[in-house]
Design a protein around this motif. Sequence first.
Motif, PDB file in Angstrom:
ATOM      1  N   GLN A  45       1.106  -1.243  -0.127  1.00  0.00           N
ATOM      2  CA  GLN A  45      -0.178  -0.129   0.059  1.00  0.00           C
ATOM      3  C   GLN A  45       0.659   0.936   0.210  1.00  0.00           C
ATOM      4  O   GLN A  45       0.694   2.298  -0.635  1.00  0.00           O
ATOM      5  N   LEU A  46       1.662   1.035   0.717  1.00  0.00           N
ATOM      6  CA  LEU A  46       2.864   2.473   0.639  1.00  0.00           C
ATOM      7  C   LEU A  46       3.624   2.700  -0.655  1.00  0.00           C
ATOM      8  O   LEU A  46       3.228   4.094  -1.299  1.00  0.00           O
ATOM      9  N   GLU A  47       3.338   1.564  -1.207  1.00  0.00           N
ATOM     10  CA  GLU A  47       4.387   1.723  -2.686  1.00  0.00           C
ATOM     11  C   GLU A  47       3.093   2.060  -3.555  1.00  0.00           C
ATOM     12  O   GLU A  47       3.480   3.392  -4.546  1.00  0.00           O
ATOM     13  N   GLU A  48       2.434   1.703  -3.784  1.00  0.00           N
ATOM     14  CA  GLU A  48       1.502   2.132  -4.499  1.00  0.00           C
ATOM     15  C   GLU A  48       1.054   3.980  -4.348  1.00  0.00           C
ATOM     16  O   GLU A  48       0.719   4.713  -4.934  1.00  0.00           O
ATOM     17  N   ARG A  49       0.651   4.457  -2.589  1.00  0.00           N
ATOM     18  CA  ARG A  49       0.610   5.368  -2.697  1.00  0.00           C
ATOM     19  C   ARG A  49       2.124   6.696  -2.561  1.00  0.00           C
ATOM     20  O   ARG A  49       1.494   7.657  -3.740  1.00  0.00           O
ATOM     21  N   GLY A  53       1.740   9.571  -6.080  1.00  0.00           N
ATOM     22  CA  GLY A  53       1.980  10.809  -5.870  1.00  0.00           C
ATOM     23  C   GLY A  53       0.982  11.422  -4.404  1.00  0.00           C
ATOM     24  O   GLY A  53       1.913  12.714  -3.832  1.00  0.00           O
ATOM     25  N   GLU A  54       1.086  10.448  -3.575  1.00  0.00           N
ATOM     26  CA  GLU A  54       0.394  10.858  -2.540  1.00  0.00           C
ATOM     27  C   GLU A  54       0.882  11.561  -1.320  1.00  0.00           C
ATOM     28  O   GLU A  54       0.975  11.819  -0.027  1.00  0.00           O
ATOM     29  N   ILE A  55       2.147  10.343  -1.429  1.00  0.00           N
ATOM     30  CA  ILE A  55       3.482  10.654  -0.390  1.00  0.00           C
ATOM     31  C   ILE A  55       4.663  10.849  -1.010  1.00  0.00           C
ATOM     32  O   ILE A  55       4.968  10.845  -2.544  1.00  0.00           O
TER      33      ILE A  55
END
Length: 87
Positions: A45-49, A53-55
């Motif tokens: 999920q972190l990689e998807e974020r 461009g969310e993080i």
Amino acid sequence: MGLIGEVLLLPFAPVRGSAWVIRQVLNEAERLYYDPAAVRAELAQLEERLEAGEIDEEEFDRQEDELLERLEIGLRGGAGTGDGTTR
């Protein structure tokens, strides 16, 4: 402990029972927190974020380090001691 001791401690039985329940809940929470499958899902999920461009890269690195540390502890089997620490 003898019968007299049990009778004298009887008023504290609910407290002792509550403490046991709290220890069990903490053990389960730690088990879930350090579960390798759950940590891997969080990494995905972190990689998807990051890709969405969310993080930014800095936030990704910080959170990834935390997740990798949890994964290492989970794989080592150090979770679930119930005292808030890992082995």
